[in-house]
Design a protein around this motif. Structure first.
Motif, PDB file in Angstrom:
ATOM      1  N   LEU A   7       0.843  -1.201   0.000  1.00 31.96           N
ATOM      2  CA  LEU A   7       0.000   0.000   0.000  1.00 31.96           C
ATOM      3  C   LEU A   7       0.873   1.243   0.000  1.00 31.96           C
ATOM      4  N   ALA A   8       2.028   1.151   0.671  1.00 31.05           N
ATOM      5  CA  ALA A   8       2.921   2.307   0.727  1.00 31.05           C
ATOM      6  C   ALA A   8       4.297   1.855   1.178  1.00 31.05           C
ATOM      7  N   ARG A   9       5.289   2.679   0.853  1.00 33.06           N
ATOM      8  CA  ARG A   9       6.683   2.425   1.248  1.00 33.06           C
ATOM      9  C   ARG A   9       7.320   3.762   1.594  1.00 33.06           C
ATOM     10  N   ALA A  10       7.994   3.834   2.733  1.00 36.66           N
ATOM     11  CA  ALA A  10       8.670   5.073   3.134  1.00 36.66           C
ATOM     12  C   ALA A  10      10.113   4.747   3.514  1.00 36.66           C
ATOM     13  N   VAL A  11      11.004   5.706   3.260  1.00 34.66           N
ATOM     14  CA  VAL A  11      12.431   5.494   3.518  1.00 34.66           C
ATOM     15  C   VAL A  11      12.977   6.632   4.371  1.00 34.66           C
ATOM     16  N   ALA A  12      13.820   6.284   5.350  1.00 31.64           N
ATOM     17  CA  ALA A  12      14.488   7.299   6.166  1.00 31.64           C
ATOM     18  C   ALA A  12      15.933   6.859   6.391  1.00 31.64           C
ATOM     19  N   GLY A  13      16.641   7.578   7.255  1.00 35.51           N
ATOM     20  CA  GLY A  13      18.068   7.302   7.498  1.00 35.51           C
ATOM     21  C   GLY A  13      18.287   6.177   8.496  1.00 35.51           C
ATOM     22  N   CYS A  14      19.452   6.186   9.095  1.00 36.28           N
ATOM     23  CA  CYS A  14      19.889   5.140  10.018  1.00 36.28           C
ATOM     24  C   CYS A  14      19.046   5.126  11.291  1.00 36.28           C
ATOM     25  N   SER A  15      18.618   3.924  11.718  1.00 37.05           N
ATOM     26  CA  SER A  15      17.895   3.816  12.989  1.00 37.05           C
ATOM     27  C   SER A  15      18.601   2.867  13.960  1.00 37.05           C
ATOM     28  N   ASN A  16      19.903   2.638  13.749  1.00 32.28           N
ATOM     29  CA  ASN A  16      20.700   1.852  14.707  1.00 32.28           C
ATOM     30  C   ASN A  16      21.135   2.795  15.828  1.00 32.28           C
TER      31      ASN A  16
ATOM     32  N   ARG B 120      14.997   6.872  17.608  1.00 33.12           N
ATOM     33  CA  ARG B 120      13.573   6.904  17.946  1.00 33.12           C
ATOM     34  C   ARG B 120      12.799   7.796  16.984  1.00 33.12           C
ATOM     35  N   GLU B 121      13.349   8.965  16.720  1.00 38.09           N
ATOM     36  CA  GLU B 121      12.690   9.922  15.831  1.00 38.09           C
ATOM     37  C   GLU B 121      12.546   9.328  14.422  1.00 38.09           C
ATOM     38  N   THR B 122      13.617   8.701  13.934  1.00 38.79           N
ATOM     39  CA  THR B 122      13.586   8.104  12.593  1.00 38.79           C
ATOM     40  C   THR B 122      12.513   7.022  12.504  1.00 38.79           C
ATOM     41  N   LEU B 123      12.451   6.159  13.512  1.00 43.54           N
ATOM     42  CA  LEU B 123      11.468   5.070  13.482  1.00 43.54           C
ATOM     43  C   LEU B 123      10.043   5.625  13.444  1.00 43.54           C
ATOM     44  N   GLU B 124       9.749   6.603  14.308  1.00 46.81           N
ATOM     45  CA  GLU B 124       8.380   7.131  14.350  1.00 46.81           C
ATOM     46  C   GLU B 124       8.029   7.833  13.039  1.00 46.81           C
ATOM     47  N   GLN B 125       8.985   8.611  12.524  1.00 45.25           N
ATOM     48  CA  GLN B 125       8.699   9.360  11.296  1.00 45.25           C
ATOM     49  C   GLN B 125       8.440   8.442  10.109  1.00 45.25           C
ATOM     50  N   VAL B 126       9.238   7.388   9.978  1.00 40.83           N
ATOM     51  CA  VAL B 126       9.112   6.540   8.791  1.00 40.83           C
ATOM     52  C   VAL B 126       7.823   5.713   8.861  1.00 40.83           C
ATOM     53  N   MET B 127       7.400   5.341  10.080  1.00 43.07           N
ATOM     54  CA  MET B 127       6.128   4.618  10.207  1.00 43.07           C
ATOM     55  C   MET B 127       4.958   5.547   9.885  1.00 43.07           C
ATOM     56  N   ALA B 128       5.040   6.794  10.374  1.00 44.47           N
ATOM     57  CA  ALA B 128       3.975   7.758  10.100  1.00 44.47           C
ATOM     58  C   ALA B 128       3.867   8.037   8.604  1.00 44.47           C
ATOM     59  N   GLU B 129       5.044   8.140   7.958  1.00 43.56           N
ATOM     60  CA  GLU B 129       5.031   8.437   6.526  1.00 43.56           C
ATOM     61  C   GLU B 129       4.414   7.281   5.732  1.00 43.56           C
ATOM     62  N   ALA B 130       4.758   6.046   6.103  1.00 45.65           N
ATOM     63  CA  ALA B 130       4.202   4.887   5.396  1.00 45.65           C
ATOM     64  C   ALA B 130       2.686   4.832   5.568  1.00 45.65           C
ATOM     65  N   LEU B 131       2.216   5.073   6.791  1.00 48.00           N
ATOM     66  CA  LEU B 131       0.766   5.039   7.031  1.00 48.00           C
ATOM     67  C   LEU B 131       0.062   6.161   6.293  1.00 48.00           C
ATOM     68  N   SER B 132       0.678   7.341   6.339  1.00 48.47           N
ATOM     69  CA  SER B 132       0.080   8.494   5.656  1.00 48.47           C
ATOM     70  C   SER B 132      -0.050   8.234   4.154  1.00 48.47           C
ATOM     71  N   LYS B 133       1.020   7.722   3.545  1.00 47.24           N
ATOM     72  CA  LYS B 133       1.006   7.437   2.108  1.00 47.24           C
ATOM     73  C   LYS B 133      -0.028   6.366   1.748  1.00 47.24           C
ATOM     74  N   SER B 134      -0.270   5.441   2.690  1.00 48.74           N
ATOM     75  CA  SER B 134      -1.182   4.322   2.395  1.00 48.74           C
ATOM     76  C   SER B 134      -2.639   4.769   2.427  1.00 48.74           C
ATOM     77  N   GLY B 135      -2.894   5.984   2.924  1.00 50.15           N
ATOM     78  CA  GLY B 135      -4.270   6.447   3.084  1.00 50.15           C
ATOM     79  C   GLY B 135      -4.919   5.867   4.327  1.00 50.15           C
ATOM     80  N   SER B 136      -4.134   5.197   5.135  1.00 47.22           N
ATOM     81  CA  SER B 136      -4.657   4.555   6.341  1.00 47.22           C
ATOM     82  C   SER B 136      -4.276   5.373   7.571  1.00 47.22           C
ATOM     83  N   ASN B 137      -4.532   4.815   8.749  1.00 43.80           N
ATOM     84  CA  ASN B 137      -4.067   5.465   9.970  1.00 43.80           C
ATOM     85  C   ASN B 137      -3.864   4.417  11.063  1.00 43.80           C
ATOM     86  N   ARG B 138      -3.460   4.876  12.255  1.00 43.20           N
ATOM     87  CA  ARG B 138      -3.045   3.926  13.282  1.00 43.20           C
ATOM     88  C   ARG B 138      -4.166   2.993  13.740  1.00 43.20           C
ATOM     89  N   SER B 139      -5.430   3.443  13.607  1.00 42.93           N
ATOM     90  CA  SER B 139      -6.515   2.582  14.093  1.00 42.93           C
ATOM     91  C   SER B 139      -6.714   1.366  13.189  1.00 42.93           C
TER      92      SER B 139
END
Lengths: 358, 358
Positions: free
Chosen positions: B62-71, B81-100
């Protein structure tokens, strides 16, 4: 704000000294600084003594101050700059003197590898000192050599502490160095290199890539960790090279107790350190045409200190003597910061030698 | 401020989606994330497809998002932490879906070496997702294995990108890993390890400790540096492991052109990578009692990609086959993030397997 960054007013003591000058404050002093990867030492020496007793016994110290790492490659430029200014201010303050009494400053700083490094540190010093003060910036190996030769720039020095470097200079001023490129670039003979290989041996023993070793219990106990898995987190929790290098005594203890892995790590380190000396001696032809010529080899740093049965410094000398029987090992009577102060005086009296930028 | 640190409101898109839900938004999705030392990828996959076509061809994204290093060992906890949250939010946003709509999230993250690492990342995830969402955190090697086996956890995986690790798991759930301890702790087969040894070879050639090598011109040209001395400053100017690892193609090119030093670095890396696989296979007895049993070996990462004459991945397989003729190499058809999504679905449908913390 001072010189573009906030460090508090480290020079405020001068207002007090000017109002109430100490009765025995010397009128002229030199500062010598040794900036290593673990600590930074600054000494203040009266110029008058050096004029009367050049190249003699250890000079009297008016003051000595100690701070942390000033290698900008390890801690970054801002922290290195702050450390250098603070330790010089503390030494001057303790001496009862102030900046107007300073005639020359010589800094031997690890991480100075290129003219741009030298120029960067000079640019930090110029706003601090009055314009008449002569400023000299060298790699810390130059000050270490001078600490063994009481200020004379001739011969070779090997430093092996947290980092390692070999540096040499001929009577006619030709220079060479080997190693000193830091942990990423293969300084395997350094304290950091030795300890990192010990940590690696623990991981390899645990995951089945290498044999079991006493290093596991020894180092996990020292660090208060309960498993090798925790070692990975410990390793990357802090980027300080000195923290890793502090584990060298555990490696030496394990080697003395007969652990073959620890022994091999130390044997390899000896080979690496001797190789770095050989590279410098050969490039400068310090051993003469026949290879038997006499030259001083100054030995500096915690890894080379002779306080154990497994004596890394002694083994390195033994290795060097196989190639260069004329190498004369010197264990300095003064510390590298005093070597830097002796250099400051030498450069000051022979302005044609050395690099004077001020 | 969000969860104790400022990242801007990365979830603000949900207010828009709730007001105007996209007509084709799926009602249930899973998130799969691959957090490497160079980049982080998050994919969003409809749950319905996985129910209808388990273990089949690549699922639709449904969607794919890319960010930098999360090690977190490389960039620190706050940045990871910031990278992980941002990339998950971006993937969900692009998919037209949301956390629920999210049913399960599986993160495969490099630097997860210990239960405390796992617990730390779970503590970042819990405040983000509704309490019904199943959360799984694994080392990135687990997701990489699943990308080759289409979600089945059995066999061995070798990752060699900026970092390297070997991981294996048996049908009955026994696990083992080797390497993956980062550059300080001897991951010499990694892209970072290969490139750091090439940089070291340049320093050694320059200071007289090692032979001349084509690597000097090749790498100095690539970096736009005029001398080996400048290499030291370049190396320590930035602590990113990926920046060093990016030099691997220069090492391969020099080896292909006949440079013996570059060739030796690659041969050593092949031995190291094969050794890490052997250690895992032996500990888990993946090859059966007679050593000839069949098992999958999934090959992942830039260092192993077969696009050169000097083919590191092919040489590693050749080495492994000498010991384990039944090893079946797999080059995954999907990326590790999809492997993570397949794992999320597997864990969700078989709650008894895997570690479920939510």
């Amino acid at each position: 704000m001072k010189n573009g960054y906030t460090i508090g007013d480290v020079w405020s003591f001068e207002r007090h000294h000017q109002a109430l000058p100490p009765p025995d404050a010397p009128s002229h002093v030199v500062l010598g600084l040794d900036g290593g990867t673990t600590s930074t030492v600054c000494v203040c020496i009266p110029l008058q003594h050096l004029h009367l007793h050049p190249h003699s016994d250890p000079p009297p110290l008016l003051a000595r101050a100690v701070a942390g790492c000033s290698n900008h490659n390890s801690v970054g430029e801002a922290a290195a700059r702050e450390t250098l200014e603070q330790v010089m201010a503390e030494a001057l303050s303790k001496s009862g003197s102030n900046r107007s009494a300073v005639q020359a400053v010589c800094l031997g700083v690890s991480g100075v590898n290129h003219p741009t490094d030298q120029e960067m540190i000079l640019s930090w010093l110029r706003p601090i000192f009055p314009s008449h003060v002569k400023l000299y910036v060298q790699n810390d190996s130059v000050a270490a050599l001078a600490s063994g030769t009481m200020g004379k720039l001739h011969g070779c020095v090997l430093i092996a502490g947290t980092g390692c470097i070999s540096y040499g200079i001929t009577e006619d001023g030709r220079e060479a160095r080997a190693a000193g490129a830091g942990p990423v670039l293969g300084d395997w003979g350094s304290g950091y290199g030795i300890a990192a290989q010990a940590l690696t041996a623990i991981i390899r023993a645990q995951d089945g890539r290498g044999p079991q070793t006493m290093l596991t219990n020894s180092i996990l106990n020292t660090l208060g960790l309960s498993s090798s898995d925790e070692l990975i987190g410990w390793t990357y929790a802090d980027r300080s090279w000195a923290r890793i290098a502090a584990l060298v005594p555990e490696v030496v203890s394990c080697a003395e107790a007969g652990d073959q892995i620890a022994n091999k790590i130390l044997v390899d380190a000896v080979q690496e350190l001797a190789l770095s000396v050989k590279a410098v001696v050969q490039r400068l032809c310090l051993c003469g045409e026949d290879g038997n010529g006499s030259f001083p080899i100054v030995m500096v740093g915690g890894v080379l200190e002779a306080n154990k049965r497994w004596d890394i410094g002694k083994e390195v000398i033994s290795c060097i003597h196989k190639n260069f029987p004329g190498a004369r090992p010197i264990r300095p009577k003064v510390e590298p910061a005093v070597g830097a102060a002796l250099l400051a005086w030498n450069f000051l009296t022979k302005e044609s030698k050395g690099n004077c930028y001020s």
